[in-house]
Write a protein that holds these residues in place. Structure first.
Motif, PDB file in Angstrom:
ATOM      1  N   GLU A 153       0.830  -1.203   0.000  1.00  0.00           N
ATOM      2  CA  GLU A 153       0.000   0.000   0.000  1.00  0.00           C
ATOM      3  C   GLU A 153       0.864   1.252   0.000  1.00  0.00           C
ATOM      4  OE1 GLU A 153      -3.699  -2.358   2.068  1.00  0.00           O
ATOM      5  OE2 GLU A 153      -2.825  -0.640   3.161  1.00  0.00           O
ATOM      6  N   ASN A 154       2.007   1.138   0.677  1.00  0.00           N
ATOM      7  CA  ASN A 154       2.951   2.236   0.715  1.00  0.00           C
ATOM      8  C   ASN A 154       3.505   2.529  -0.671  1.00  0.00           C
ATOM      9  OD1 ASN A 154       4.875   4.055   1.845  1.00  0.00           O
ATOM     10  ND2 ASN A 154       4.682   2.874   3.737  1.00  0.00           N
ATOM     11  N   VAL A 155       3.868   1.463  -1.382  1.00  0.00           N
ATOM     12  CA  VAL A 155       4.489   1.613  -2.693  1.00  0.00           C
ATOM     13  C   VAL A 155       3.462   1.995  -3.759  1.00  0.00           C
ATOM     14  CG1 VAL A 155       5.662   0.366  -4.554  1.00  0.00           C
ATOM     15  CG2 VAL A 155       6.385   0.039  -2.188  1.00  0.00           C
ATOM     16  N   LYS A 156       2.324   1.292  -3.771  1.00  0.00           N
ATOM     17  CA  LYS A 156       1.331   1.475  -4.829  1.00  0.00           C
ATOM     18  C   LYS A 156       0.367   2.624  -4.538  1.00  0.00           C
ATOM     19  CE  LYS A 156       0.627  -1.617  -7.685  1.00  0.00           C
ATOM     20  NZ  LYS A 156       1.074  -1.828  -9.097  1.00  0.00           N
ATOM     21  N   GLY A 157       0.281   3.048  -3.306  1.00  0.00           N
ATOM     22  CA  GLY A 157      -0.632   4.133  -2.973  1.00  0.00           C
ATOM     23  C   GLY A 157      -2.101   3.732  -3.010  1.00  0.00           C
ATOM     24  N   LYS A 158      -2.352   2.425  -3.052  1.00  0.00           N
ATOM     25  CA  LYS A 158      -3.762   1.993  -2.992  1.00  0.00           C
ATOM     26  C   LYS A 158      -3.858   0.661  -2.247  1.00  0.00           C
ATOM     27  CE  LYS A 158      -3.584  -0.425  -7.407  1.00  0.00           C
ATOM     28  NZ  LYS A 158      -4.138  -0.656  -8.734  1.00  0.00           N
ATOM     29  N   GLU A 159      -5.076   0.302  -1.875  1.00  0.00           N
ATOM     30  CA  GLU A 159      -5.272  -0.930  -1.109  1.00  0.00           C
ATOM     31  C   GLU A 159      -4.989  -2.174  -1.938  1.00  0.00           C
ATOM     32  OE1 GLU A 159      -8.721  -1.632   1.112  1.00  0.00           O
ATOM     33  OE2 GLU A 159      -8.339  -0.008   2.541  1.00  0.00           O
ATOM     34  N   MET A 160      -4.562  -3.221  -1.292  1.00  0.00           N
ATOM     35  CA  MET A 160      -4.339  -4.500  -1.966  1.00  0.00           C
ATOM     36  C   MET A 160      -5.681  -5.218  -2.024  1.00  0.00           C
ATOM     37  SD  MET A 160      -1.208  -7.065  -1.247  1.00  0.00           S
ATOM     38  CE  MET A 160      -1.684  -7.996   0.188  1.00  0.00           C
ATOM     39  N   ASP A 161      -6.086  -5.716  -3.212  1.00  0.00           N
ATOM     40  CA  ASP A 161      -7.399  -6.373  -3.270  1.00  0.00           C
ATOM     41  C   ASP A 161      -7.322  -7.808  -2.720  1.00  0.00           C
ATOM     42  OD1 ASP A 161      -6.553  -8.144  -5.299  1.00  0.00           O
ATOM     43  OD2 ASP A 161      -6.987  -6.640  -6.835  1.00  0.00           O
ATOM     44  N   GLU A 162      -8.474  -8.400  -2.545  1.00  0.00           N
ATOM     45  CA  GLU A 162      -8.574  -9.687  -1.853  1.00  0.00           C
ATOM     46  C   GLU A 162      -7.835 -10.806  -2.605  1.00  0.00           C
ATOM     47  OE1 GLU A 162      -8.959 -11.902   1.243  1.00  0.00           O
ATOM     48  OE2 GLU A 162      -9.427  -9.747   1.189  1.00  0.00           O
ATOM     49  N   ASN A 163      -7.915 -10.777  -3.964  1.00  0.00           N
ATOM     50  CA  ASN A 163      -7.222 -11.782  -4.780  1.00  0.00           C
ATOM     51  C   ASN A 163      -5.722 -11.744  -4.537  1.00  0.00           C
ATOM     52  OD1 ASN A 163      -9.369 -12.898  -5.985  1.00  0.00           O
ATOM     53  ND2 ASN A 163      -9.226 -11.690  -7.891  1.00  0.00           N
ATOM     54  N   ARG A 164      -5.175 -10.516  -4.588  1.00  0.00           N
ATOM     55  CA  ARG A 164      -3.740 -10.371  -4.371  1.00  0.00           C
ATOM     56  C   ARG A 164      -3.366 -10.835  -2.956  1.00  0.00           C
ATOM     57  NH1 ARG A 164      -4.236  -6.119  -8.088  1.00  0.00           N
ATOM     58  NH2 ARG A 164      -2.590  -6.242  -9.666  1.00  0.00           N
ATOM     59  N   ARG A 165      -4.203 -10.453  -2.003  1.00  0.00           N
ATOM     60  CA  ARG A 165      -3.913 -10.819  -0.617  1.00  0.00           C
ATOM     61  C   ARG A 165      -3.883 -12.350  -0.458  1.00  0.00           C
ATOM     62  NH1 ARG A 165      -4.096  -8.833   4.897  1.00  0.00           N
ATOM     63  NH2 ARG A 165      -4.917 -10.536   6.152  1.00  0.00           N
ATOM     64  N   GLU A 166      -4.820 -13.012  -1.081  1.00  0.00           N
ATOM     65  CA  GLU A 166      -4.855 -14.479  -1.003  1.00  0.00           C
ATOM     66  C   GLU A 166      -3.627 -15.097  -1.655  1.00  0.00           C
ATOM     67  OE1 GLU A 166      -8.423 -16.452  -2.447  1.00  0.00           O
ATOM     68  OE2 GLU A 166      -9.580 -15.361  -0.915  1.00  0.00           O
ATOM     69  N   TYR A 167      -3.274 -14.502  -2.811  1.00  0.00           N
ATOM     70  CA  TYR A 167      -2.116 -15.019  -3.545  1.00  0.00           C
ATOM     71  C   TYR A 167      -0.843 -14.911  -2.701  1.00  0.00           C
ATOM     72  CZ  TYR A 167       1.395 -15.659  -7.130  1.00  0.00           C
ATOM     73  OH  TYR A 167       2.474 -16.117  -7.830  1.00  0.00           O
ATOM     74  N   ILE A 168      -0.664 -13.719  -2.110  1.00  0.00           N
ATOM     75  CA  ILE A 168       0.536 -13.486  -1.294  1.00  0.00           C
ATOM     76  C   ILE A 168       0.522 -14.388  -0.051  1.00  0.00           C
ATOM     77  CG2 ILE A 168       1.712 -11.761   0.145  1.00  0.00           C
ATOM     78  CD1 ILE A 168       2.233 -11.456  -2.830  1.00  0.00           C
ATOM     79  N   ALA A 169      -0.664 -14.584   0.513  1.00  0.00           N
ATOM     80  CA  ALA A 169      -0.772 -15.475   1.684  1.00  0.00           C
ATOM     81  C   ALA A 169      -0.266 -16.863   1.324  1.00  0.00           C
ATOM     82  CB  ALA A 169      -2.228 -15.538   2.159  1.00  0.00           C
ATOM     83  N   VAL A 216       1.884 -17.603  -1.110  1.00  0.00           N
ATOM     84  CA  VAL A 216       3.334 -17.547  -1.337  1.00  0.00           C
ATOM     85  C   VAL A 216       4.077 -17.622   0.005  1.00  0.00           C
ATOM     86  CG1 VAL A 216       5.243 -16.067  -2.074  1.00  0.00           C
ATOM     87  CG2 VAL A 216       3.203 -16.287  -3.519  1.00  0.00           C
ATOM     88  N   ILE A 217       3.622 -16.808   0.965  1.00  0.00           N
ATOM     89  CA  ILE A 217       4.274 -16.787   2.287  1.00  0.00           C
ATOM     90  C   ILE A 217       4.186 -18.159   2.929  1.00  0.00           C
ATOM     91  CG2 ILE A 217       4.054 -15.876   4.634  1.00  0.00           C
ATOM     92  CD1 ILE A 217       3.162 -13.193   3.323  1.00  0.00           C
ATOM     93  N   GLN A 218       3.001 -18.738   2.821  1.00  0.00           N
ATOM     94  CA  GLN A 218       2.756 -20.067   3.380  1.00  0.00           C
ATOM     95  C   GLN A 218       3.711 -21.102   2.783  1.00  0.00           C
ATOM     96  OE1 GLN A 218       1.273 -21.728   5.413  1.00  0.00           O
ATOM     97  NE2 GLN A 218       0.487 -23.653   4.628  1.00  0.00           N
ATOM     98  N   SER A 219       3.881 -21.059   1.455  1.00  0.00           N
ATOM     99  CA  SER A 219       4.712 -22.097   0.838  1.00  0.00           C
ATOM    100  C   SER A 219       6.187 -21.847   1.158  1.00  0.00           C
ATOM    101  CB  SER A 219       4.448 -22.195  -0.661  1.00  0.00           C
ATOM    102  OG  SER A 219       5.147 -21.195  -1.348  1.00  0.00           O
ATOM    103  N   LEU A 220       6.575 -20.576   1.312  1.00  0.00           N
ATOM    104  CA  LEU A 220       7.956 -20.280   1.715  1.00  0.00           C
ATOM    105  C   LEU A 220       8.223 -20.796   3.126  1.00  0.00           C
ATOM    106  CD1 LEU A 220       8.514 -16.660   0.358  1.00  0.00           C
ATOM    107  CD2 LEU A 220       9.712 -18.739  -0.348  1.00  0.00           C
ATOM    108  N   MET A 221       7.242 -20.575   4.018  1.00  0.00           N
ATOM    109  CA  MET A 221       7.441 -21.022   5.397  1.00  0.00           C
ATOM    110  C   MET A 221       7.495 -22.541   5.468  1.00  0.00           C
ATOM    111  SD  MET A 221       5.234 -18.270   7.597  1.00  0.00           S
ATOM    112  CE  MET A 221       5.376 -19.172   9.151  1.00  0.00           C
ATOM    113  N   LYS A 222       6.696 -23.179   4.638  1.00  0.00           N
ATOM    114  CA  LYS A 222       6.692 -24.649   4.620  1.00  0.00           C
ATOM    115  C   LYS A 222       8.042 -25.166   4.099  1.00  0.00           C
ATOM    116  CE  LYS A 222       4.184 -28.743   3.230  1.00  0.00           C
ATOM    117  NZ  LYS A 222       4.768 -29.414   4.404  1.00  0.00           N
ATOM    118  N   GLU A 223       8.548 -24.495   3.078  1.00  0.00           N
ATOM    119  CA  GLU A 223       9.835 -24.886   2.495  1.00  0.00           C
ATOM    120  C   GLU A 223      10.943 -24.791   3.548  1.00  0.00           C
ATOM    121  OE1 GLU A 223      11.854 -22.872  -1.090  1.00  0.00           O
ATOM    122  OE2 GLU A 223       9.926 -23.640  -1.803  1.00  0.00           O
ATOM    123  N   GLU A 224      10.945 -23.683   4.250  1.00  0.00           N
ATOM    124  CA  GLU A 224      11.922 -23.462   5.308  1.00  0.00           C
ATOM    125  C   GLU A 224      11.823 -24.579   6.356  1.00  0.00           C
ATOM    126  OE1 GLU A 224      14.195 -21.207   6.296  1.00  0.00           O
ATOM    127  OE2 GLU A 224      14.315 -21.832   8.406  1.00  0.00           O
TER     128      GLU A 224
END
Lengths: 382, 382
Positions: free
Chosen positions: A353-369, A371-379
């Motif tokens: 939001e800081n970089v783009k100056g607008k809210e992150m929509d729900e699709n993007r939020r789910e996608y990033i969730a 990604v984070i989840q799979s990175l944590m699982k990998e670790e």
């Protein structure tokens, strides 16, 4: 039956780049003394034996020595599970052989619904060892696509267990999970937020006589006397400075809990926060203390190498905060403190939001969730 | 007493970036079938269980499954040592507990002069498990500054052992070392050259009825019938293309060796070198072979994507050499082949002389030898 309940050893942990091995060996030695004195019938370690998937060899050695001693020298069965910091696959090595020596180390869901049964003068006590699991692990194990949350994953496990429980006997559950209502510290790694929340409702566990939990670092009960986190064996961040670390000793009689005692653990070096003026610290009476110290300086102006000066009196001063410095408004400090409490996902959203100056929509939020989840699982699976 | 002798499993090995796990699982399964058929009384694994200090989790799983099966399902004692590729500290985990299950895994010099004793109808057989050691390890363990070479290190161990040997009994030594006279391949990692050479004189071992060695990848006897390398379980580089891999079955009678047999191991995919013209290969009869292939092309001119074309007929072609290509004079090829055989130290010396235009003096050579040595030790001790 007397049960010693501990958790969250985090062997191999670094605090501010400092290896905690010596402090961990010290406090495990205190637990050893307690075991000799109290003679429990069984020892529970409720996950996060290590701090990471591939721990340094000193941590491997310390865990080996500690478990070998508990099993052979002290002759007491050990029931342990993997936590979210442990690598289930790596800790699985040798576990078949360990079982024959009464070291039960459960690393995977597979087989976790079969209890380890010990006897006392009143009959059987069934211990269920449930390692930390991701919802996806349970989805796979039970072939049930409806399992999306941590709560549903635990529910699936417990449904299987409860179908085989015998009301005449006593039942103890060992888990590594985040129960709703538990108090967090800063040093617990966030669990995955897939499915909304990492929380598990405490009411799931009503069928058990005792629930021995790991994950939260502060020793605590959750809503009921018999549902407890043992807490970590050491303070692992300054956010835990006010904790009183302990191990929990639980005595069962024929019908359930007879007595619960917390035995405090004294560390080799404490972890404390001190606030004051530089000059006060340099002239202070507790100079030379070996404790790990986070120092909040009230001085307002520029200071020449304050950390260097402080380390001469507190050799283990680990961090310094200039709370009185004009450059640090209270707002900045509060802002930083708030950030530290945010989840990976919220942090990323705030960055976006800081970089783009607008809210992150729900699709993007789910996608990033994801990604984070799979990175944590990998670790975790390294 | 029937002894199965194997070595150099190198679980977790990558060959040309390719994980060998599937091939290793296959050949270990062949060994399992052999064990069921031949019913040996004991299994020896003479070091390099893993290929590196921190192996991938698939390798950890494969070693766990294999050892667990040998001990529990097949019910045969296992005597294993760490090699120069293994991390002694990491493999030490659980070894006290494993001993009670008849898995004897010796990882450090400490205690290696005490034998594991097994009985047969003729009496006692004493097995001495000597893990790979650096001269510095022996210097420390025996507090003897005169130990500088690998030979002296082994001599110190054997002097201690021989002082306690009973001539009535039979004695087997298990070691991971480079015996003078043994044939190298390219895939064995060079041992440290501190003290001059990595070699141990074979005459040191005259007191033993059988010497079960690991390190060299080609199955071979060294000067005597009863001093043997089992060889690796798979070809681990194209320099081993002509090896015949096997496990060694040794039968002892009351006075020593009764019979030695080599049981060949067939891999899932062979590792071979083929020489010819591109067009021949593309039209050849053995197209579709799953073997790992190193191809030497005799074609002289430019070729368009020869590897891409070759992989359509040999899906597991791993490397390509243009031996007929004008750009590669025979001299260049020979030069490259010679480099591949050089030790780290010789390679560095050659680089130094190339850059500086003068010879490296003895002081510098010794200094660099120490640096290389300490880097290799660090890698090993991870």
């Amino acid at each position: 039956m007397k049960i010693l309940h501990t958790a969250d050893w985090h062997l191999g942990k670094l605090v501010h780049q400092l290896h905690m091995t010596e402090d961990q060996a010290y406090v495990l030695n205190r637990i050893r003394a307690l075991i000799i004195e109290e003679q429990p019938d069984v020892i529970i370690i409720a996950g996060d034996l290590y701090d990471r998937a591939v721990p340094p060899k000193e941590a491997v050695e310390l865990l080996n020595n500690t478990l070998t001693e508990m099993i052979f020298d002290l002759g007491i069965p050990v029931l342990a599970i993997t936590g979210n910091h442990d690598s289930s696959d790596r800790l699985h090595f040798g576990s078949e052989m360990f079982r024959r020596q009464q070291l039960y180390l459960q690393t995977h869901i597979e087989g976790c619904t079969t209890p380890v049964t010990l006897q006392d003068e009143f009959g059987s006590v069934h211990f269920y060892l449930i390692p930390y699991m991701e919802p996806a692990d349970a989805r796979r194990a039970f072939e049930d696509d409806a399992i999306v949350t941590h709560h549903q994953a635990m529910e699936a496990v417990l449904t299987n267990i409860q179908a085989t429980m015998n009301e005449q006997d006593r039942h103890v559950l060992i888990g590594h999970a985040f129960l709703a209502g538990g108090m967090e510290s800063e040093s617990e790694e966030r669990l995955s937020m897939v499915g909304g929340t990492p929380y598990i409702d405490v009411d799931l566990f009503s069928a058990f006589d005792y629930v021995a939990l790991g994950h939260l670092h502060q020793p605590q009960r959750v809503k009921h006397e018999h549902i407890r986190y043992a807490g970590s064996i050491l303070k692992y961040s300054f956010s835990e400075a006010n904790h009183k670390k302990s191990v929990t000793m639980v005595t069962l009689n024929g019908s359930g809990i007879d007595r619960i005692e917390q035995h405090p653990l004294s560390p080799k070096r404490d972890m404390i926060v001190k606030e004051g003026y530089l000059q006060e610290f340099l002239e202070g009476e507790d100079a030379g203390s070996e404790d790990y110290v986070h120092i909040k300086l009230l001085d307002e102006g520029q200071l020449l190498d304050p950390m260097g000066k402080l380390r001469k009196v507190y050799p283990n001063a680990l961090s310094l905060e200039r709370v009185g410095f004009l450059g640090n408004t209270t707002d900045t400090v509060r802002h930083i403190q708030e950030r530290k409490k945010m989840s990976h996902l919220d942090l990323f959203q705030s960055f976006y939001e800081n970089v783009k100056g607008k809210e992150m929509d729900e699709n993007r939020r789910e996608y990033i969730a994801e990604v984070i989840q799979s990175l944590m699982k990998e670790e975790r699976d390294q």
